[in-house]
Enzyme design. Structure first.
Site, PDB file in Angstrom:
ATOM      1  N   GLY A  27       5.498  -1.580   6.732  1.00  0.00           N
ATOM      2  CA  GLY A  27       7.042  -1.836   7.162  1.00  0.00           C
ATOM      3  C   GLY A  27       7.010  -3.124   7.405  1.00  0.00           C
ATOM      4  CB  SER A  46       2.187  -2.919   3.810  1.00  0.00           C
ATOM      5  OG  SER A  46       2.947  -3.859   3.748  1.00  0.00           O
ATOM      6  CB  ALA A  47       2.914  -4.013   8.675  1.00  0.00           C
ATOM      7  CG  HIS A  54       2.979  -5.920  -0.634  1.00  0.00           C
ATOM      8  ND1 HIS A  54       3.272  -4.719  -1.114  1.00  0.00           N
ATOM      9  CD2 HIS A  54       3.007  -5.772   0.555  1.00  0.00           C
ATOM     10  CE1 HIS A  54       3.234  -3.707  -0.221  1.00  0.00           C
ATOM     11  NE2 HIS A  54       3.172  -4.495   1.066  1.00  0.00           N
ATOM     12  CD  GLU A 108       2.591  -4.371  -4.670  1.00  0.00           C
ATOM     13  OE1 GLU A 108       3.081  -3.803  -5.811  1.00  0.00           O
ATOM     14  OE2 GLU A 108       3.356  -4.480  -3.786  1.00  0.00           O
TER      15      GLU A 108
END
Length: 235
Positions: free
Chosen positions: A89, A121-122, A158, A193
């Site tokens: 997020g 991700s985060a 990413h 990714e």
């Protein structure tokens, strides 16, 4: 430590957390685990919604999550966790809430004592020394850039090789080159990714079919693939 640091949650055309689910299952093992899930990076949807989404995928592979926001004492929840899962997020919001709830040190202590840590991700960014190689817009003051420091290098999740067609701004590589220019001792791993890092038994490996791009000031960026030696990133 036992870390599984995933670039992204979902590949185009696939269900949520579908591509990494089997690696998550192997990482956590055959015995059912109920992990504490940190949904703080969610901004436009509720923590409960996020937990339900993650729980449905984890249940499919024989494991479970429970949201940290459901505990009266989040620090104690981390201290007693079987595993820690941190969702993606907005990294700035995530770090802000981790600081407000005084969770960075407890997460660090648990991870350094071999409690499995999974992030995407985060959630991968906060395993780094700082959040400064996130792609996210700084929508809040994170009250400091330092993160959990579970690994000594930075991840750019990413990672993209080029800008969208018609866009004249800087490429991702140019942004990372700016970072290493002012942080010359730090490696940055451009994690594409569909790929992830696994750290276990002091061995760091890349999982996935796409290579990882490694940046360091004074060196040409290099492409390394699954099976290559990534141990230099841990020094």
């Amino acid at each position: 430590m036992k870390l599984l640091l995933i670039s992204n949650s979902t590949m185009p055309g696939e269900a949520y957390l579908d591509y990494p689910k089997n690696e998550i299952k192997k990482f956590l093992g055959e015995k059912p685990v109920t992990a504490v899930f940190i949904p703080y990076a969610a901004v436009t949807f509720s923590f409960d919604e996020y937990c339900e989404k993650v729980e449905s995928r984890f249940a499919e592979i024989g494991h479970h999550v429970v949201g940290i926001h459901t505990f009266a004492d989040p620090v104690k929840a981390i201290q007693q966790a079987e595993a820690i899962v941190v969702g993606g997020g907005n990294t700035w919001q995530l770090v802000r809430m981790l600081r407000e709830n005084k969770l960075l040190n407890p997460i660090r202590e648990k991870a350094f004592n071999d409690t499995p840590y999974i992030g995407w991700s985060a959630g991968s960014n906060v395993a780094c020394p700082t959040l400064r190689t996130t792609n996210d817009m700084p929508i809040v003051d994170p009250l400091g850039f330092e993160c959990a420091g579970l690994i000594p290098f930075q991840i750019n999740p990413h990672y993209l090789d080029a800008n969208p067609e018609g866009h004249g701004g800087e490429t991702r590589e140019q942004r990372i080159q700016e970072f290493i220019e002012v942080n010359p001792r730090c490696y940055v791993a451009g994690l594409r990714e569909g790929t992830m890092f696994k750290l276990e038994n002091d061995q760091l490996e890349l999982i996935g079919e796409r290579p990882c791009r490694i940046f360091k000031k004074g060196q040409e960026p290099v492409e390394l693939k699954a099976g290559d030696d990534f141990s230099f990133l841990l020094k």
